[in-house]
Design an enzyme around this catalytic site. Sequence first.
Site, mmCIF file in Angstrom:
data_model
loop_
_atom_site.group_PDB
_atom_site.id
_atom_site.type_symbol
_atom_site.label_atom_id
_atom_site.label_comp_id
_atom_site.label_asym_id
_atom_site.label_seq_id
_atom_site.Cartn_x
_atom_site.Cartn_y
_atom_site.Cartn_z
ATOM 1 N N GLN A 89 0.869 -1.186 0.000
ATOM 2 C CA GLN A 89 0.000 0.000 0.000
ATOM 3 C C GLN A 89 0.900 1.228 0.000
ATOM 4 O OE1 GLN A 89 -3.414 -0.078 2.626
ATOM 5 N NE2 GLN A 89 -4.144 -1.971 1.724
ATOM 6 N N CYS B 135 7.210 -0.526 3.871
ATOM 7 C CA CYS B 135 7.727 -1.777 4.435
ATOM 8 C C CYS B 135 8.149 -2.748 3.346
ATOM 9 C CB CYS B 135 6.648 -2.442 5.289
ATOM 10 S SG CYS B 135 5.276 -3.068 4.282
ATOM 11 N N GLU C 118 -7.550 -4.329 14.192
ATOM 12 C CA GLU C 118 -7.166 -2.928 14.022
ATOM 13 C C GLU C 118 -8.477 -2.157 13.981
ATOM 14 O OE1 GLU C 118 -4.150 -0.975 13.328
ATOM 15 O OE2 GLU C 118 -5.672 0.569 13.537
HETATM 16 S S1 FES Z 1 2.490 -0.966 2.934
HETATM 17 FE FE1 FES Z 1 2.586 0.668 4.352
HETATM 18 S S2 FES Z 1 3.670 -0.211 5.989
HETATM 19 FE FE2 FES Z 1 3.366 -1.885 4.683
#
Ligand code: FES
Length: 1260
Positions: free
Chosen positions: A116, A120, A1191
Amino acid sequence: MPCPSTSDELVFFVNGRKVIARNVDPEVTLLSFLRKNLRLTGTKYACGRGGCGACTVMVSRHDPASREIRHFSITACLVPVCSLHGAAVTTVEGVGSINTRLHPVQERIAKSHGTQCGFCTPGMVMSMYTLLRNHPEPSEEQLMEALQGNLCRCTGYRPILASGRTFSKESYGCQQKGTGLCCLDQGENDSSSPSRKSDICTELFAKEEFLPLDPTQDLIFPPELSRMAENSDERTLTFHGERVTWISPGTLKDLLELKAKHPEAPLILGNTSLGPAMKSQGHFHPILLSPARISELSLVSKTSDGLTIGAGCSLAQVKDILAERVSQLPEENAQTYRALLKHLKSLAGQQIRNMASLGGHIISRHCYSDLNPILAVGNTTLNLISKEGKRQIPLNQHFLAGLASADLKPEEILESVHIPHSQKWEFVSAFRQAQCQQNALPDVSAGMRVRFKEGTNTIEELSIVYGGVGAATISAHKSCQQLVGRCWNELLLDEACRLVLDEVSLPGSAPGGRVEFKRTLIISFLFKFYLGVLQELKKLVKLFSVPDSHRYPEISEQFLSALEDFPVTIPRGVQTYQSVDSHQPLRDPVGRPIMHVSGLKHATGEAMFCDDLPMVDKELFMALVTSTRAHAKIISIDLSEALEVPGVVDVITAKDIPGTNGAEDDKLLAVDEVLCVGQIICAVVAETDVQAKRATEKVKITYEDLEPIIFTIEDAIKHNSFLCPEKKLEQGNIEEAFERVDQIVEGEVHVGGQEHFYMETQRALVIPKTEDRELDIYVSTQDPAHVQKTVSSTLGIPINRITCHVKRVGGGFGGKVGRPAVFGAIAAVGTFKTGHPIRLVLDREDDMLITGGRHPLFGKYKVGFMNSGRIKALDIECYLNGGCTLDDSEQVTEFLILKLENAYKIRNLRFRGRACMTNLPSNTAFRGFGFPQGTLVTESCITAVAAKCGLPPEKIREKNMYKTVDKTIYKQAFNPETLIRCWNECLDKSSFHSRRKQVEEFNKKNYWKKKGIAIIPMKFSVGFAATSYHQAAALVHIYTDGSVLVTHGGNELGQGIHTKMLQVASRELQIPMSYMHICETSTATVPNTIATAASIGSDVNGRAVQNACQILLKRLEPIIKKSPEGTWEDWIEAAFEQRISLSATGYFRGYKAFMDWEKGEGDPFPYYVYGAACSEVEIDCLTGAHKGLGESGMFLGSSVFFAIADAVAAVRRERDTAEDFTARSPATPEQVRMACVDRFTEMIPRDDPKTFKPWCIPIA
Ligand code: FES
Ligand SMILES: Cc1cc2nc3c(=O)[nH]c(=O)nc-3n(C[C@H](O)[C@H](O)[C@H](O)COP(=O)(O)OP(=O)(O)OC[C@H]3O[C@@H](n4cnc5c(N)ncnc54)[C@H](O)[C@@H]3O)c2cc1C
Ligand code: FES
């Protein structure tokens, strides 16, 4: 001070290229070296402590003993670059690139929608890539293990794991149909109708289209490094830095000489213990001795009575060695090894286990150590060596307590560790309970061992050791001594619990808090051990039976579940979506599951984030100085020492601000008073980040503490300390209604706060232009116009001189709406004063300290209802902990009150809310903006009604839900049709009712494990309750080659807004998305934008893009009509020739929102979105562990919370304890364990709150 010119050359490879570093500083980490020296910015900084995996890279080394090449993942933020001599490093850039060749891992994570924000993603890619280098067809377990140390805050792990699973031979899909089939696989006997088949899809990617994994394409290990390793150079290598010298001897003899010469110098292995201590606890070591090249420290030898493992072996290697040994030995001999293996699977993440050494782990003696308790009960011996010779010491309670007589001498090192085999009639077990199952330090860990007199249940030796319950690992040695000779029965257990609680006593004020929980775990683990051993003994001898007792029941089927830990299983999931109409042209991408436009760049590390921008000419670095007091007058600020630090250029204080210093009650830089710890006081500007940070510690500030200091909501109410007036909505006649109901329940709900923990911390780069006081600001924000405006007022220059650029944001979640303006403005003051570009990148610690998060909430409810469950009157009063300044707290309170009714139509309602002012960093916007916290009160209230009526909560929910078109509490028309559809579909798809029965069956059969189930409806209104927010603009240019540049006012936070905007533009202009590009969001192209927040970014900007494209198409229409067979390129060329403007601004004037708080009515929201979620959880009543994470972003995750509450209620019903306990969110293992009252919770000592100062206090 050693002379840098005598430094050796550090030789290693990065992505196949040789790096020869001269005068390398031992304090420099690999992460910093990659990003700054080699400009390889794909490897990200997110936590700097090995905890998140964003900086994962692969290290390969040639092992001269086995002549094999070992590939392992590490976190570059903890690895000193000096430790890499002779190693090959592969970063995400070395794996593949969109410009050359993608690696299948990169392609698959992107196409599986596993990215997204993408911050990360390079770390995820590197963890998976390393796994594939070692196991080209990994098992699911190996995949889970490889990704254990990688956090993602956006995507959820399902799609990431799905991408990894495509390499696995094992079947995937949810497997809920049994025999490996997914519930969505269509079988011959399925009743699903053909129409359903056609419009509901599950596939996001076609596996067959993926690039195959071809190991021959991987970078080869540099032969030069193999030669270096084979012809080991025994020379001592020395690297001198500014403050620290790194010495790496080539032989054990030299190492021992050096240790004798520098007894205070630590040995540096994985640096996972030393590194964090040097970074944040001020530990400093001028000399570091690296034994990495000493082969003696990696030797492993198996003897008939045990295993001797070199102290230099990594924990990952230890795990493999133990696994091998366990497979070879009879079960009775491998008990200690099994216990160690169990904890090695959950200790940290894979990267840390690859780096951390066994010796480092033992010698660090962390109080929370997972391994030391087991090693201690297992009678481990430490083999020490020094120049003087060798000796052995036991790893016992005296060593663990750090007694000088039982410890290493300063000149000694640990060479190896001898772990003996266990014997017949001996049992060893390990226990741990952490906040979550993986990659989390344990709250309490334990090792326990008992040896019986052969053929009996008489204890010959007992050993119990705990981690996490004191300053060091603690042994219950005396208790164990007293129990020798006793029989293994329930009387013994009772006595053992009493003795151990007395010996391993934990004061109420113990660091880390959670004292009662830890006390309970101490004896709950003991009980588990007792049961486990009893079961094993029963297997061994059928000689004796446990006498009946009411205190500790006979070990029956019902109790066996106490012995099982929750397995670490791979999360499974299926995503379904509606496919587009079959008549939709193929070229039209709207409604299709398009991969994130930056997905591939995320995966290759080529996607640029704010701090990835190359250094600009004369750039300086800024670091912030913050308050250490919660409420105080600033008496003086002494900058003299800080200004003396080499490299420091200036220190910026409030006096340097040429324009406005923030708001009167929310200053950018503190002036006379501070209102919280973490408030920014001044900022150091220096040539490097390290210098700037060092200098912040030299700024001397004197304070005079002020009263009152308020932290909790309770204290704020007492002091009448509020940030804004009460918000209230009322309907019907609540007082009258309360008089006519069958029952009334009152209760309280506490909801804790939450850190945003966006992976990319707050950062900004301010670049002055040469003319007219213009500034370019690159900033990680959800609201560039706000940054621009704030910088303008701070510097006293017009807005038109300032351009804010946002390429992409590494996660925001609300935390980058308001605060980035503060950082941008302070950096801009630095630029203004020094004339230099300024870069400000917050450390994770500073980010967490300075910025607030989700508002903690305290709610009180009074609910009146009929025995049927129909709620007639509901009165809710909520208090939010707003922190020290207003920020968004008033709006959050309004949102909360407006949305509190959730899905329910209750005729008589009163909702009140207030934001408390406390001496904490200001809380701010956060996913859901008050809705999740508030609605948790409403749903808790429903659960309480259900308990009183003796009905399941879902019945009460259904009974009170909106049924027909009606009006909300603020009198906005509302049609519940979709809400009801979602609810029914969720009941159906989850097989809720049959699951409820199965849960009840399970609960009847299991005493120490319980299941719970919950289904929660959601009605969520999108948008802000203010008209000015419902507007957006876009600017679309068509260039003469036909390519299109789209710009709009939304920011790419990972939600894929740019992808969606291109989908819109593609549909409107009727050309493929490949013609389009979005380069950034900039205040120069689209001015006066609103924050990308409140779930309307894509709506409003999409309409603006649509408008711009429609204007352009209208202009092109005559040309297209004239030449309908022409190409897009032809039409554009013709349009240019005919002087038709190929650029258009689109605008969307959206919803007219209003809310009259006086009258309590309005039309605040354009529309609602709906959902329903069902969760089933299982809890361990003895530890509080549960499998379930929710979440609370859009509240549906709360179904996990209520399922846990359901399980706890089942426990309490069974044990005849009151069902109505005060719900506290989050439902941590501590909350769950302490709510599951039993004889163990009753046995623990409770402290009188007046007699001690707790380590932490709940602020809600
Ligand atoms: S895609 Fe945003 S922290 Fe993993
Ligand atoms: C993110 C993260 C998560 C973690 N999670 C867990 C967890 O869940 N459970 C847990 O138990 N631990 C956990 N740890 C701690 C980890 O296990 C230890 O930090 C690690 O084992 C220390 O090993 P090292 O090689 O990195 O030591 P280093 O940091 O290199 O050295 C530590 C100390 O040991 C000394 N030393 C090292 N080797 C020798 C030797 N041969 N002779 C004499 N002295 C020596 C050094 O002088 C130094 O003082 C975690 C750590 C991190 C960073
Ligand atoms: S693990 Fe290195 S930045 Fe988080």
